[in-house]
Design an enzyme around this catalytic site. Structure first.
Site, PDB file in Angstrom:
ATOM      1  N   GLY A  17      42.570  51.919  44.681  1.00 54.49           N
ATOM      2  CA  GLY A  17      41.199  51.563  44.322  1.00 54.49           C
ATOM      3  C   GLY A  17      40.420  51.075  45.536  1.00 54.49           C
ATOM      4  CB  ALA A  18      38.119  52.601  47.896  1.00 52.61           C
ATOM      5  N   GLY A  19      37.534  49.817  45.492  1.00 51.95           N
ATOM      6  CA  GLY A  19      36.451  49.003  44.945  1.00 51.95           C
ATOM      7  C   GLY A  19      36.351  47.724  45.768  1.00 51.95           C
TER       8      GLY A  19
ATOM      9  CD  GLU B 137      37.955  55.063  44.454  1.00 51.12           C
ATOM     10  OE1 GLU B 137      38.186  53.851  44.491  1.00 51.12           O
ATOM     11  OE2 GLU B 137      37.650  55.667  43.397  1.00 51.12           O
TER      12      GLU B 137
ATOM     13  CB  VAL C  35      42.385  50.606  39.092  1.00 53.21           C
ATOM     14  CG1 VAL C  35      43.248  51.283  40.148  1.00 53.21           C
ATOM     15  CG2 VAL C  35      43.277  49.966  38.024  1.00 53.21           C
TER      16      VAL C  35
ATOM     17  CB  ALA D 290      31.470  33.978  40.220  1.00 55.61           C
TER      18      ALA D 290
ATOM     19  CG  HIS E  49      13.182  35.352  68.031  1.00 51.77           C
ATOM     20  ND1 HIS E  49      13.762  36.599  67.916  1.00 51.77           N
ATOM     21  CD2 HIS E  49      13.267  35.004  69.346  1.00 51.77           C
ATOM     22  CE1 HIS E  49      14.167  36.991  69.121  1.00 51.77           C
ATOM     23  NE2 HIS E  49      13.879  36.040  70.004  1.00 51.77           N
TER      24      HIS E  49
HETATM   25  P1  FAD Z   1      36.858  33.653  34.280  1.00 45.98           P
HETATM   26  O1  FAD Z   1      36.567  33.128  35.621  1.00 45.98           O
HETATM   27  O2  FAD Z   1      37.900  34.703  34.145  1.00 45.98           O
HETATM   28  O3  FAD Z   1      37.230  32.393  33.378  1.00 45.98           O
HETATM   29  C1  FAD Z   1      37.638  32.540  32.054  1.00 45.98           C
HETATM   30  C2  FAD Z   1      38.434  31.307  31.695  1.00 45.98           C
HETATM   31  O4  FAD Z   1      38.641  31.310  30.283  1.00 45.98           O
HETATM   32  C3  FAD Z   1      39.824  31.283  32.334  1.00 45.98           C
HETATM   33  O5  FAD Z   1      39.993  30.061  32.976  1.00 45.98           O
HETATM   34  C4  FAD Z   1      40.769  31.436  31.149  1.00 45.98           C
HETATM   35  O6  FAD Z   1      41.988  30.713  31.307  1.00 45.98           O
HETATM   36  C5  FAD Z   1      39.943  30.827  30.027  1.00 45.98           C
HETATM   37  N1  FAD Z   1      40.319  31.276  28.695  1.00 45.98           N
HETATM   38  C6  FAD Z   1      40.431  32.551  28.254  1.00 45.98           C
HETATM   39  N2  FAD Z   1      40.752  32.553  26.950  1.00 45.98           N
HETATM   40  C7  FAD Z   1      40.839  31.256  26.578  1.00 45.98           C
HETATM   41  C8  FAD Z   1      41.144  30.624  25.347  1.00 45.98           C
HETATM   42  N3  FAD Z   1      41.413  31.314  24.258  1.00 45.98           N
HETATM   43  N4  FAD Z   1      41.155  29.269  25.327  1.00 45.98           N
HETATM   44  C9  FAD Z   1      40.902  28.549  26.437  1.00 45.98           C
HETATM   45  N5  FAD Z   1      40.604  29.103  27.620  1.00 45.98           N
HETATM   46  C10 FAD Z   1      40.569  30.434  27.675  1.00 45.98           C
HETATM   47  N6  FAD Z   1      32.892  37.393  41.878  1.00 45.98           N
HETATM   48  C11 FAD Z   1      31.885  37.058  42.703  1.00 45.98           C
HETATM   49  O7  FAD Z   1      30.756  36.871  42.247  1.00 45.98           O
HETATM   50  N7  FAD Z   1      32.087  36.906  44.047  1.00 45.98           N
HETATM   51  C12 FAD Z   1      33.308  37.099  44.604  1.00 45.98           C
HETATM   52  O8  FAD Z   1      33.449  36.957  45.813  1.00 45.98           O
HETATM   53  C13 FAD Z   1      34.382  37.455  43.767  1.00 45.98           C
HETATM   54  N8  FAD Z   1      35.604  37.634  44.278  1.00 45.98           N
HETATM   55  C14 FAD Z   1      36.646  37.944  43.437  1.00 45.98           C
HETATM   56  C15 FAD Z   1      37.895  38.156  43.997  1.00 45.98           C
HETATM   57  C16 FAD Z   1      38.965  38.484  43.198  1.00 45.98           C
HETATM   58  C17 FAD Z   1      40.322  38.713  43.815  1.00 45.98           C
HETATM   59  C18 FAD Z   1      38.783  38.585  41.786  1.00 45.98           C
HETATM   60  C19 FAD Z   1      39.937  38.905  40.889  1.00 45.98           C
HETATM   61  C20 FAD Z   1      37.542  38.380  41.223  1.00 45.98           C
HETATM   62  C21 FAD Z   1      36.449  38.071  42.047  1.00 45.98           C
HETATM   63  N9  FAD Z   1      35.168  37.889  41.541  1.00 45.98           N
HETATM   64  C22 FAD Z   1      34.135  37.591  42.376  1.00 45.98           C
HETATM   65  C23 FAD Z   1      34.887  38.018  40.102  1.00 45.98           C
HETATM   66  C24 FAD Z   1      34.778  36.613  39.459  1.00 45.98           C
HETATM   67  O9  FAD Z   1      35.966  35.912  39.701  1.00 45.98           O
HETATM   68  C25 FAD Z   1      34.534  36.758  37.975  1.00 45.98           C
HETATM   69  O10 FAD Z   1      33.401  37.569  37.758  1.00 45.98           O
HETATM   70  C26 FAD Z   1      34.263  35.392  37.351  1.00 45.98           C
HETATM   71  O11 FAD Z   1      35.357  34.536  37.541  1.00 45.98           O
HETATM   72  C27 FAD Z   1      33.971  35.538  35.851  1.00 45.98           C
HETATM   73  O12 FAD Z   1      33.732  34.283  35.308  1.00 45.98           O
HETATM   74  P2  FAD Z   1      34.000  33.992  33.770  1.00 45.98           P
HETATM   75  O13 FAD Z   1      33.683  32.553  33.574  1.00 45.98           O
HETATM   76  O14 FAD Z   1      33.342  35.001  32.939  1.00 45.98           O
HETATM   77  O15 FAD Z   1      35.568  34.232  33.561  1.00 45.98           O
HETATM   78  P1  NAD Z   2      36.147  48.008  41.004  1.00 50.15           P
HETATM   79  O1  NAD Z   2      35.646  48.544  39.735  1.00 50.15           O
HETATM   80  O2  NAD Z   2      35.219  47.394  41.987  1.00 50.15           O
HETATM   81  O3  NAD Z   2      36.921  49.166  41.788  1.00 50.15           O
HETATM   82  C1  NAD Z   2      38.016  49.861  41.243  1.00 50.15           C
HETATM   83  C2  NAD Z   2      38.169  51.170  41.995  1.00 50.15           C
HETATM   84  O4  NAD Z   2      39.396  51.743  41.619  1.00 50.15           O
HETATM   85  C3  NAD Z   2      37.069  52.179  41.668  1.00 50.15           C
HETATM   86  O5  NAD Z   2      36.518  52.665  42.863  1.00 50.15           O
HETATM   87  C4  NAD Z   2      37.809  53.251  40.885  1.00 50.15           C
HETATM   88  O6  NAD Z   2      37.278  54.545  41.087  1.00 50.15           O
HETATM   89  C5  NAD Z   2      39.208  53.142  41.455  1.00 50.15           C
HETATM   90  N1  NAD Z   2      40.260  53.646  40.563  1.00 50.15           N
HETATM   91  C6  NAD Z   2      40.358  53.466  39.224  1.00 50.15           C
HETATM   92  N2  NAD Z   2      41.492  54.067  38.758  1.00 50.15           N
HETATM   93  C7  NAD Z   2      42.095  54.632  39.822  1.00 50.15           C
HETATM   94  C8  NAD Z   2      43.299  55.382  40.007  1.00 50.15           C
HETATM   95  N3  NAD Z   2      44.102  55.671  38.969  1.00 50.15           N
HETATM   96  N4  NAD Z   2      43.637  55.798  41.245  1.00 50.15           N
HETATM   97  C9  NAD Z   2      42.832  55.502  42.310  1.00 50.15           C
HETATM   98  N5  NAD Z   2      41.672  54.788  42.190  1.00 50.15           N
HETATM   99  C10 NAD Z   2      41.321  54.367  40.975  1.00 50.15           C
HETATM  100  O7  NAD Z   2      37.306  47.004  40.589  1.00 50.15           O
HETATM  101  P2  NAD Z   2      38.104  45.922  41.425  1.00 50.15           P
HETATM  102  O8  NAD Z   2      38.000  46.163  42.886  1.00 50.15           O
HETATM  103  O9  NAD Z   2      39.437  45.860  40.800  1.00 50.15           O
HETATM  104  O10 NAD Z   2      37.303  44.608  41.089  1.00 50.15           O
HETATM  105  C11 NAD Z   2      37.205  44.151  39.734  1.00 50.15           C
HETATM  106  C12 NAD Z   2      35.966  43.352  39.528  1.00 50.15           C
HETATM  107  O11 NAD Z   2      36.040  42.130  40.225  1.00 50.15           O
HETATM  108  C13 NAD Z   2      34.736  44.082  40.012  1.00 50.15           C
HETATM  109  O12 NAD Z   2      33.948  44.383  38.888  1.00 50.15           O
HETATM  110  C14 NAD Z   2      34.029  43.140  40.899  1.00 50.15           C
HETATM  111  O13 NAD Z   2      32.720  42.946  40.458  1.00 50.15           O
HETATM  112  C15 NAD Z   2      34.800  41.835  40.815  1.00 50.15           C
HETATM  113  N6  NAD Z   2      34.976  41.357  42.188  1.00 50.15           N
HETATM  114  C16 NAD Z   2      33.879  40.990  42.891  1.00 50.15           C
HETATM  115  C17 NAD Z   2      34.014  40.596  44.201  1.00 50.15           C
HETATM  116  C18 NAD Z   2      32.802  40.202  44.973  1.00 50.15           C
HETATM  117  O14 NAD Z   2      31.766  39.986  44.371  1.00 50.15           O
HETATM  118  N7  NAD Z   2      32.869  40.092  46.290  1.00 50.15           N
HETATM  119  C19 NAD Z   2      35.253  40.563  44.810  1.00 50.15           C
HETATM  120  C20 NAD Z   2      36.338  40.968  44.070  1.00 50.15           C
HETATM  121  C21 NAD Z   2      36.190  41.346  42.750  1.00 50.15           C
END
Ligand code: FAD
Ligand code: NAD
Length: 518
Positions: A188-190, A211, A277, A327, A451
């Protein structure tokens, strides 16, 4: 008898904890339920973002970037750093410390704002009741006038690459490597693939990204996406587009990944494989059988523009509902919903949610791409400015990338901004604010920028929209008029916009509308 609340939030990620705090600030009796068990065995707040997402990934991105700078870039500036090496254990310990500080900070914010933190797993058992099961299996039912579901998301798993302990991992596993893998595969190049692939590439892994799609970063403006692809390739990321993974085998030490591309069936061997992915909404166990909260066809909780579910008084926000999984999107929805519950008028502008990929250089964008606009039949004009022509970029040793502005050809209203460059994630806020205020490209062009700053590239891109860039030769013929004297049309609705420069609005007889105080 358990307490009764005005609002109970399920989930303390950036959606849920923000909603609970805002609700308490609005004078509501608010509680937030969380079940996440942290590394020390206790319930922690902050959700994916603080525990295994935004923050830990950025801690590793920053450390690995500094390592590359020290190893390869310092010398050019005359800094003799000697042998530079990375202590992965120490880097991870720093990341864990940041996570601990921040998650602990949320508990402090709950106390300071009078939010009741409830530990356990929450389940909506009726439109006005939430049942909480604690870690010992005891259940308590709380009454609430309003319920906000903010349960977040989890990584998608795919059948060809089932996760294995330590060898085939998801993003959470990739934040916990104890050493740098020699050969790292990324599916996945996401956003996650590029960020985490970058971390380990910088620390010395040979990284191959597989990807499935033929296009790279389709959500980013094509020119900026192409430039990004070139820059990442130069850094050593081998991004194979059109590569669909079909299977994998492990022998305990290595993983062999099978995939098909335009040349047929291929395979590669890696020491670690990250599967990233996409993510899917997490709704398991959150809604009791018999409670008819609708999900959409992809499993997201179905909500309207203001995050109301089909059950009155029940809202859902963040990653478990439609829209980008970010987030800041989750947090803004949390604020909107808390305001609505408190009886205020509130809405969100989904057209101005920025995105940032924290690679080096960063990629950031807001609004439409040029290709989006054209597909919608909107005639646009664009302005692009390369950081290679920026004095500050030269001083910073950061001349890669460019800033691009897409504006409506008729009204000059900014439709999108796309940047690849150092600090693009900070600069994009200018595009967000400009678009929020319904600004024209000329508004930015006539704004005084400090600047020397990287942001001057945004200023120059705005000038370039009309062929007026100062610090580069304009490709298009210069438009001698400085203004079409037409006010960009206002979007209407409650979120009135104000032209960035009220004095000019007045001179031109444009309406000056202020955002209503909520
Ligand atoms: P979450 O942060 O997933 O929180 C949901 C919470 O609900 C969890 O703590 C869970 O334990 C709790 N929960 C679930 N069900 C229950 C239940 N039944 N009872 C009690 N608690 C429960 N986004 C950005 O904007 N910038 C970034 O740089 C960025 N980097 C990321 C990097 C990675 C590696 C990943 C995986 C994600 C990244 N994201 C980033 C995405 C971001 O983390 C999420 O979009 C964000 O956390 C979503 O917030 P949320 O509150 O909807 O859910
Ligand atoms: P993504 O949707 O950004 O990318 C997933 C990629 O995987 C896509 O390009 C898709 O075409 C590819 N893919 C799917 N199935 C595949 C397969 N079978 N083989 C090869 N490629 C395949 O998802 P992600 O990178 O997992 O991130 C998940 C979410 O977390 C995103 O929606 C993103 O918004 C959030 N996130 C945000 C940040 C940030 O804001 N900086 C950082 C990390 C994660």
């Amino acid at each position: 008898m358990a307490d009764k609340f005005d609002v109970i939030v399920i989930g303390a990620g950036p959606g849920g904890y923000v909603a609970a705090i805002r609700a308490a600030q609005m004078g509501l009796k608010a509680a937030c339920i969380e079940k996440w068990i942290g590394k020390e065995g206790n319930v922690v707040h902050g959700g994916t973002c603080l525990n295994v997402g935004c923050i830990p990934s950025k801690a590793l991105l920053e450390a690995s970037h500094k390592f590359v700078e020290a190893k390869h870039d310092f010398d050019d500036m005359g800094i003799q750093a000697g042998d530079v090496s990375m202590d992965v254990t120490k880097m991870m310990a720093r990341k864990d410390k940041i996570v601990k500080n921040l998650t602990g900070g949320i508990s402090g914010l709950f106390k300071a704002n009078g939010v009741t933190a409830i530990e356990g797993t929450g389940k909506v058992v009726s439109g006005k009741q939430v049942e909480v099961t604690d870690n010992d299996g005891n259940t308590t039912t709380y009454d609430a006038d309003n319920i906000v579901i903010a349960a977040g998301s989890v990584p998608v798993e795919i059948p060809p690459t089932p996760l294995t302990e330590g060898l085939i991992v998801d993003s959470t596993g990739a934040l916990e490597f104890t050493e740098t893998p020699k050969r790292l595969g990324v599916i996945g190049a996401g956003i996650i693939g590029l960020e985490l692939g970058s971390v380990w590439n910088r620390l010395g892994s040979e990284v191959t990204v597989l990807e499935a799609m033929d296009s790279f970063l389709p959500m980013v403006d094509t020119t900026v996406a192409k430039e990004t692809q070139k820059l990442l390739k130069k850094q050593g990321l081998d991004i194979k587009l059109g590569a669909r993974v079909t299977g994998s085998e492990t022998n305990g030490e290595e993983v062999i990944v099978k995939y098909t591309d335009s040349n047929g069936e291929q395979e590669m061997t890696f020491d670690k494989l990250i599967v990233c992915v996409g993510r899917r909404p997490y709704t398991k166990g959150v809604i009791a059988d018999g409670v008819s909260i609708e999900l959409d066809e992809r499993g997201f909780i179905f909500v309207d523009d203001q995050c109301r579910t089909n059950v009155p008084g029940v809202y859902a926000i963040g990653d478990c509902v439609r829209g980008p999984m970010l987030a800041h999107k989750a947090s803004e929805e949390g604020i909107m919903v808390a305001d609505i519950i408190a009886g205020h008028k509130a809405e969100m502008n989904y057209d101005t949610i920025p995105s940032v990929i924290y690679t080096y250089p960063e990629v950031a964008w807001v609004g439409m791409t040029e290709q989006d606009a054209k597909a919608k039949g909107i005639e646009v004009k664009t302005g692009t400015f390369p950081f290679a022509a920026s004095g500050r970029a030269m001083a910073n040793n950061a001349t890669e990338g460019s800033a691009k502005i897409i504006a409506d050809a008729e009204t000059d209203r900014i439709l999108g901004m796309h940047i690849v460059g150092q600090h693009a994630g900070e600069m994009i806020a200018q595009g967000v604010i400009a678009m929020e205020f319904g600004s024209s490209a000329e508004d930015l062009a006539l704004t005084c920028y400090a600047h020397p700053t990287m942001s001057e590239a945004v200023h120059e891109a705005a000038l370039a929209v009309d062929g007026h860039a100062i610090h580069m030769a304009n490709r298009k013929s210069v438009n001698n008029s400085v203004s079409n004297n037409e006010a960009p049309p206002f979007k209407g609705g409650a979120n009135f916009r104000l032209c960035l420069n009220p004095q000019r609005s007045k001179e031109r007889g444009w309406p000056v509308l202020l955002r209503p105080f909520l």
